[in-house]
Scaffold this motif. Sequence first.
Motif, PDB file in Angstrom:
ATOM      1  N   LEU A  15      16.171 -19.153 -22.227  1.00 45.75           N
ATOM      2  CA  LEU A  15      17.040 -19.496 -23.361  1.00 45.75           C
ATOM      3  C   LEU A  15      17.678 -20.875 -23.142  1.00 45.75           C
ATOM      4  CD1 LEU A  15      18.492 -18.767 -26.015  1.00 45.75           C
ATOM      5  CD2 LEU A  15      20.171 -17.490 -24.663  1.00 45.75           C
ATOM      6  N   ALA A  16      18.125 -21.115 -21.919  1.00 45.08           N
ATOM      7  CA  ALA A  16      18.757 -22.408 -21.620  1.00 45.08           C
ATOM      8  C   ALA A  16      17.739 -23.536 -21.752  1.00 45.08           C
ATOM      9  CB  ALA A  16      19.358 -22.383 -20.218  1.00 45.08           C
ATOM     10  N   GLN A  17      16.496 -23.275 -21.290  1.00 43.76           N
ATOM     11  CA  GLN A  17      15.506 -24.359 -21.256  1.00 43.76           C
ATOM     12  C   GLN A  17      14.788 -24.564 -22.584  1.00 43.76           C
ATOM     13  OE1 GLN A  17      13.216 -23.513 -17.663  1.00 43.76           O
ATOM     14  NE2 GLN A  17      15.108 -23.578 -16.456  1.00 43.76           N
ATOM     15  N   THR A  18      14.728 -23.513 -23.422  1.00 42.44           N
ATOM     16  CA  THR A  18      14.088 -23.723 -24.730  1.00 42.44           C
ATOM     17  C   THR A  18      15.103 -24.149 -25.789  1.00 42.44           C
ATOM     18  OG1 THR A  18      14.288 -21.370 -25.243  1.00 42.44           O
ATOM     19  CG2 THR A  18      12.138 -22.117 -24.450  1.00 42.44           C
ATOM     20  N   GLU A  19      16.369 -23.719 -25.620  1.00 41.24           N
ATOM     21  CA  GLU A  19      17.325 -23.962 -26.711  1.00 41.24           C
ATOM     22  C   GLU A  19      18.664 -24.547 -26.264  1.00 41.24           C
ATOM     23  OE1 GLU A  19      16.503 -23.809 -29.725  1.00 41.24           O
ATOM     24  OE2 GLU A  19      14.837 -22.409 -29.927  1.00 41.24           O
ATOM     25  N   GLY A  20      18.878 -24.682 -24.963  1.00 47.62           N
ATOM     26  CA  GLY A  20      20.128 -25.295 -24.501  1.00 47.62           C
ATOM     27  C   GLY A  20      21.326 -24.367 -24.488  1.00 47.62           C
ATOM     28  N   VAL A  21      21.101 -23.071 -24.672  1.00 45.80           N
ATOM     29  CA  VAL A  21      22.215 -22.106 -24.669  1.00 45.80           C
ATOM     30  C   VAL A  21      22.257 -21.418 -23.303  1.00 45.80           C
ATOM     31  CG1 VAL A  21      23.172 -20.014 -25.706  1.00 45.80           C
ATOM     32  CG2 VAL A  21      21.950 -21.673 -27.139  1.00 45.80           C
ATOM     33  N   LEU A  22      23.364 -21.605 -22.587  1.00 41.70           N
ATOM     34  CA  LEU A  22      23.490 -20.970 -21.270  1.00 41.70           C
ATOM     35  C   LEU A  22      24.239 -19.646 -21.440  1.00 41.70           C
ATOM     36  CD1 LEU A  22      22.916 -21.249 -18.248  1.00 41.70           C
ATOM     37  CD2 LEU A  22      25.205 -22.213 -18.006  1.00 41.70           C
ATOM     38  N   ALA A  23      23.489 -18.548 -21.396  1.00 46.26           N
ATOM     39  CA  ALA A  23      24.054 -17.224 -21.676  1.00 46.26           C
ATOM     40  C   ALA A  23      24.527 -16.544 -20.406  1.00 46.26           C
ATOM     41  CB  ALA A  23      23.001 -16.353 -22.353  1.00 46.26           C
ATOM     42  N   CYS A  24      25.463 -15.612 -20.566  1.00 47.06           N
ATOM     43  CA  CYS A  24      25.794 -14.695 -19.480  1.00 47.06           C
ATOM     44  C   CYS A  24      24.605 -13.738 -19.315  1.00 47.06           C
ATOM     45  CB  CYS A  24      27.061 -13.917 -19.816  1.00 47.06           C
ATOM     46  SG  CYS A  24      26.953 -12.997 -21.366  1.00 47.06           S
ATOM     47  N   LEU A  25      24.580 -12.987 -18.230  1.00 45.74           N
ATOM     48  CA  LEU A  25      23.432 -12.088 -18.000  1.00 45.74           C
ATOM     49  C   LEU A  25      23.314 -11.057 -19.115  1.00 45.74           C
ATOM     50  CD1 LEU A  25      23.498 -11.394 -14.153  1.00 45.74           C
ATOM     51  CD2 LEU A  25      21.805 -12.718 -15.451  1.00 45.74           C
TER      52      LEU A  25
END
Length: 385
Positions: free
Chosen positions: A338-348
């Motif tokens: 998610l972080a690498q495709t869309e830049g959103v750093l999510a919690c687990l």
Amino acid sequence: MGEPRGLECSGCRAEYGADRLSAVCPVCSSPLLARYDLEALRGRLTPEVVAGRPSGLWRWGELLPAPESLGRTWSLGEGDTPLLAVPRLAADLGLGQVWVKDEGVNPTGTFKARGLAVAVARAGHQGVSEFVLPTAGNAGAALAAYAARAGARAHIFAPADAPASILREIEAAGGILHLVDGLIDRAGREALQAAAAEGWMDLSTFREVGRLEGKKTMGLELAEALGDVPEVIVYPTGGGTGVVGIAKAFDELEALGWLGSRRPRMVAVQAEGCAPVVRALQDDAADVEYWKGAATAAAGLRVPRPLAGRLILETIRRSEGTGVTVSDDDMRQARLRLAQTEGVLACLEGAATVAGAERLARQGWIRPDERVVLFNTGTGLKDLL
Ligand SMILES: Cc1ncc(COP(=O)(O)O)c(C=O)c1O
Ligand SMILES: [Zn+2]
């Protein structure tokens, strides 16, 4: 504004006054839910009216059980989080339209801010100035912040193995930490005893109405942003308030004339190491049973038995939804994806929805033409290490 008509028992349907602070039904022990005079609001509380107000969840004042003016005074900017279209991730998952509702931008970094903002304003209005809460971590951080803002005291019962960064966050905001040797259910029992012994107000999920009502605003915002509801909502389920609150939002918007009767299918995502709701759905059980030996790195999903099991199961079944489990490794990989495709750093917990959606897409339970909303319930900055 901000005055519910009253509280109604989700079990026996008994009715109580709007000011009642405890949300446990004295007759049948089921959670009480806030009810509003939606008929009177129909045609008055329109999308145009709500859109014209200053941002944040207090835009929905008529649908919240706390005085809006006090809520705005103590607000830290909760709500009105972005609904992000994530086309690259969608293609990666083999899906058509996918959005992430990014709750990580809330004060204290999680959706827990919504419920605690409303709960503190509701009780604070009635003169309560000492709160107690059992938490996996994030709800405690949110309470500590809102209690500070309201000049109140927060007693937080948390498992000793809750993420250290979150425990420090609680203390930094002046929360009084009580570490518990066990899981959140143990913290819940100790908090309950302390509440009775000390006269503190218990803000456990489903034991007071503000937290559920605050989380409800996630559903209100989602329907407002889409002008409709999606076909599928994927939510990381621990205590279950998120799922129940979002479903309640859609029912209220239908009564207000904003939505029709179509509802999204609600998916509860849980960890392989603690999946009592998913197991109950699979077993067609009436209630959720205790999950022994709960273990997952996603602290918010380490809930062996939610307090309102029946209500959660009923909500998911009524929506024709389902449950799905993912491993901790799936969550970690999904977070990077998610972080690498869309830049959103999510919690687990939030990342678990990505892994869960992928599994359901592969099984054909979610079809490529369906609109899917994933809830990232918090920022990845708190649990990345
Ligand atoms: C980040 C995060 N996501 C999800 C959950 C579970 O939410 P709910 O209790 O509404 O099911 C929690 C609960 O602690 C959480 O902290
Ligand atoms: Zn009852």
